[in-house]
Design an enzyme around this catalytic site. Sequence first.
Site, PDB file in Angstrom:
ATOM      1  CG  HIS A 247     -13.716  -1.620  -2.444  1.00 21.84           C
ATOM      2  ND1 HIS A 247     -13.598  -2.065  -3.743  1.00 21.84           N
ATOM      3  CD2 HIS A 247     -14.810  -2.231  -1.935  1.00 21.84           C
ATOM      4  CE1 HIS A 247     -14.580  -2.908  -4.004  1.00 21.84           C
ATOM      5  NE2 HIS A 247     -15.335  -3.019  -2.923  1.00 21.84           N
TER       6      HIS A 247
ATOM      7  CB  VAL B  30      -8.259   2.849  -2.424  1.00 22.91           C
ATOM      8  CG1 VAL B  30      -9.186   1.708  -2.039  1.00 22.91           C
ATOM      9  CG2 VAL B  30      -7.075   2.322  -3.240  1.00 22.91           C
ATOM     10  CG  ASP B  31      -7.948   6.878  -7.460  1.00 16.77           C
ATOM     11  OD1 ASP B  31      -8.828   7.758  -7.413  1.00 16.77           O
ATOM     12  OD2 ASP B  31      -7.920   5.998  -8.357  1.00 16.77           O
TER      13      ASP B  31
ATOM     14  CE1 TYR C 296      -4.069  -1.658  -0.395  1.00 15.46           C
ATOM     15  CE2 TYR C 296      -3.111  -3.196   1.167  1.00 15.46           C
ATOM     16  CZ  TYR C 296      -4.076  -2.889   0.228  1.00 15.46           C
ATOM     17  OH  TYR C 296      -5.038  -3.804  -0.103  1.00 15.46           O
TER      18      TYR C 296
ATOM     19  N   GLY D 238     -15.580   1.739 -16.064  1.00 16.76           N
ATOM     20  CA  GLY D 238     -14.295   1.091 -15.800  1.00 16.76           C
ATOM     21  C   GLY D 238     -14.261   0.105 -14.659  1.00 16.76           C
ATOM     22  CB  THR D 239     -16.061  -1.574 -12.417  1.00 15.62           C
ATOM     23  OG1 THR D 239     -16.098  -2.746 -11.599  1.00 15.62           O
ATOM     24  CG2 THR D 239     -17.457  -1.179 -12.801  1.00 15.62           C
ATOM     25  CB  SER D 240     -13.852  -6.459 -14.257  1.00 20.86           C
ATOM     26  OG  SER D 240     -13.536  -6.528 -12.883  1.00 20.86           O
TER      27      SER D 240
ATOM     28  CD  GLN E  49     -16.158  -1.519  -7.916  1.00 20.71           C
ATOM     29  OE1 GLN E  49     -15.877  -2.693  -7.706  1.00 20.71           O
ATOM     30  NE2 GLN E  49     -16.540  -1.090  -9.100  1.00 20.71           N
TER      31      GLN E  49
ATOM     32  NE  ARG F 265      -0.304  -0.115  -6.228  1.00 16.74           N
ATOM     33  CZ  ARG F 265       0.772  -0.916  -6.267  1.00 16.74           C
ATOM     34  NH1 ARG F 265       0.924  -1.891  -5.403  1.00 16.74           N
ATOM     35  NH2 ARG F 265       1.705  -0.741  -7.178  1.00 16.74           N
TER      36      ARG F 265
HETATM   37  P1  OAD Z   1     -10.713  -4.457 -12.487  1.00 17.03           P
HETATM   38  O1  OAD Z   1      -9.237  -4.399 -12.707  1.00 17.03           O
HETATM   39  O2  OAD Z   1     -11.321  -5.751 -12.136  1.00 17.03           O
HETATM   40  O3  OAD Z   1     -11.440  -3.954 -13.819  1.00 17.03           O
HETATM   41  C1  OAD Z   1     -11.014  -2.797 -14.475  1.00 17.03           C
HETATM   42  C2  OAD Z   1     -11.928  -2.528 -15.647  1.00 17.03           C
HETATM   43  O4  OAD Z   1     -11.538  -1.301 -16.220  1.00 17.03           O
HETATM   44  C3  OAD Z   1     -11.886  -3.593 -16.747  1.00 17.03           C
HETATM   45  O5  OAD Z   1     -13.210  -3.991 -17.072  1.00 17.03           O
HETATM   46  C4  OAD Z   1     -11.220  -2.863 -17.915  1.00 17.03           C
HETATM   47  O6  OAD Z   1     -11.737  -3.247 -19.183  1.00 17.03           O
HETATM   48  C5  OAD Z   1     -11.598  -1.425 -17.626  1.00 17.03           C
HETATM   49  N1  OAD Z   1     -10.688  -0.423 -18.177  1.00 17.03           N
HETATM   50  C6  OAD Z   1      -9.353  -0.499 -18.430  1.00 17.03           C
HETATM   51  N2  OAD Z   1      -8.901   0.660 -18.925  1.00 17.03           N
HETATM   52  C7  OAD Z   1      -9.971   1.500 -18.998  1.00 17.03           C
HETATM   53  C8  OAD Z   1     -10.144   2.856 -19.421  1.00 17.03           C
HETATM   54  N3  OAD Z   1      -9.122   3.581 -19.873  1.00 17.03           N
HETATM   55  N4  OAD Z   1     -11.395   3.396 -19.342  1.00 17.03           N
HETATM   56  C9  OAD Z   1     -12.444   2.668 -18.873  1.00 17.03           C
HETATM   57  N5  OAD Z   1     -12.332   1.386 -18.474  1.00 17.03           N
HETATM   58  C10 OAD Z   1     -11.111   0.814 -18.525  1.00 17.03           C
HETATM   59  O7  OAD Z   1     -11.070  -3.313 -11.421  1.00 17.03           O
HETATM   60  P2  OAD Z   1     -12.390  -3.109 -10.551  1.00 17.03           P
HETATM   61  O8  OAD Z   1     -13.592  -3.587 -11.267  1.00 17.03           O
HETATM   62  O9  OAD Z   1     -12.367  -1.702 -10.078  1.00 17.03           O
HETATM   63  O10 OAD Z   1     -10.981  -4.075  -4.412  1.00 17.03           O
HETATM   64  O11 OAD Z   1     -12.092  -4.058  -9.341  1.00 17.03           O
HETATM   65  C11 OAD Z   1     -12.959  -4.087  -8.264  1.00 17.03           C
HETATM   66  C12 OAD Z   1     -12.212  -4.307  -6.974  1.00 17.03           C
HETATM   67  O12 OAD Z   1     -11.341  -5.414  -7.095  1.00 17.03           O
HETATM   68  C13 OAD Z   1     -11.291  -3.182  -6.575  1.00 17.03           C
HETATM   69  O13 OAD Z   1     -11.946  -2.112  -5.935  1.00 17.03           O
HETATM   70  C14 OAD Z   1     -10.333  -3.850  -5.655  1.00 17.03           C
HETATM   71  C15 OAD Z   1     -10.108  -5.131  -6.410  1.00 17.03           C
HETATM   72  O14 OAD Z   1      -9.839  -6.224  -5.682  1.00 17.03           O
HETATM   73  C16 OAD Z   1     -10.292  -3.975  -3.267  1.00 17.03           C
HETATM   74  O15 OAD Z   1      -9.115  -3.684  -3.211  1.00 17.03           O
HETATM   75  C17 OAD Z   1     -11.124  -4.235  -2.059  1.00 17.03           C
END
Ligand code: OAD
Length: 229
Positions: A104, A88-89, A53, A170-172, A86, A56
């Site tokens: 988170h 943390v920045d 961390y 931007g979340t999976s 989600q 980060r």
């Molecule tokens: P992920 O890394 O799982 O997903 C990131 C998403 O962002 C993917 O679907 C990419 O396609 C997309 N992406 C990449 N570049 C992009 C861009 N320039 N513009 C838009 N989208 C883009 O991240 P999260 O879904 O945020 O939790 O992950 C969720 C949680 O998993 C996080 O908060 C963290 C992690 O474990 C904790 O630390 C508790």
Amino acid sequence: MKRIVILTGAGMSAESGISTFRDSNGLWKNHRIEEVASPEAWARNPEMVLEFYNQRRKQLFEVEPNAGHHALVRLEEKYDVQIVTQNVDDLHERAGSSKVLHLHGELKKVRSTVDPGLVYELDHWELKLGDKCEKGSQLRPHIVWFGEAVPMIETAAELMKKAGIFMVVGTSMVVYPAAGLIHYVEREIPKLYVDPKAFAVHGVSNLEVIRQKAGEALPVLVGRLLDEV
Ligand code: OAD
């Protein structure tokens, strides 16, 4: 004012230079989750957890909000904008967004290991073994680790129910309970999903998928939403 609720994930900050978690070369490819982001890891090897961390946090002092963050701020000219992130920045805040809920945790905050109510802002990047709260216990990152409850999830679910427009950026959508939040948004509400690798979300109506990067799609999308009012 119509309320827009926006759920953001790591992709939101990707163009600022912060690695996502699951893309190739993502953070979890280089670190095993159990080694760095769990209570077990903290018990076994707190130094390694702090170092993960710290790196980060150090990076956070070196990056800037991107065009996507800035675009979301412009929405506030005509909408009541609530961001649920989600991430943390602090890039939404630094861009100027006024209502940001962190699901988170927050990288720049640390908290007591005996009293979770004792949360402190760090003005430097390094948290060390031996740094203590006012009650004399070791400080830990103010982050929700795997296996821990997500204290803000009910507040976030309530916000989803009040959305007049909903956006996901931007979340999976694989980490629960955050990934389930979209199901609290009313059926008839327009939903927009910005992610270059957006996948089909089942059981969600009125969903427009925009397979582009946040920094490219959001300025255009925000322009469109501002024109609609
Ligand atoms: P992920 O890394 O799982 O997903 C990131 C998403 O962002 C993917 O679907 C990419 O396609 C997309 N992406 C990449 N570049 C992009 C861009 N320039 N513009 C838009 N989208 C883009 O991240 P999260 O879904 O945020 O939790 O992950 C969720 C949680 O998993 C996080 O908060 C963290 C992690 O474990 C904790 O630390 C508790």
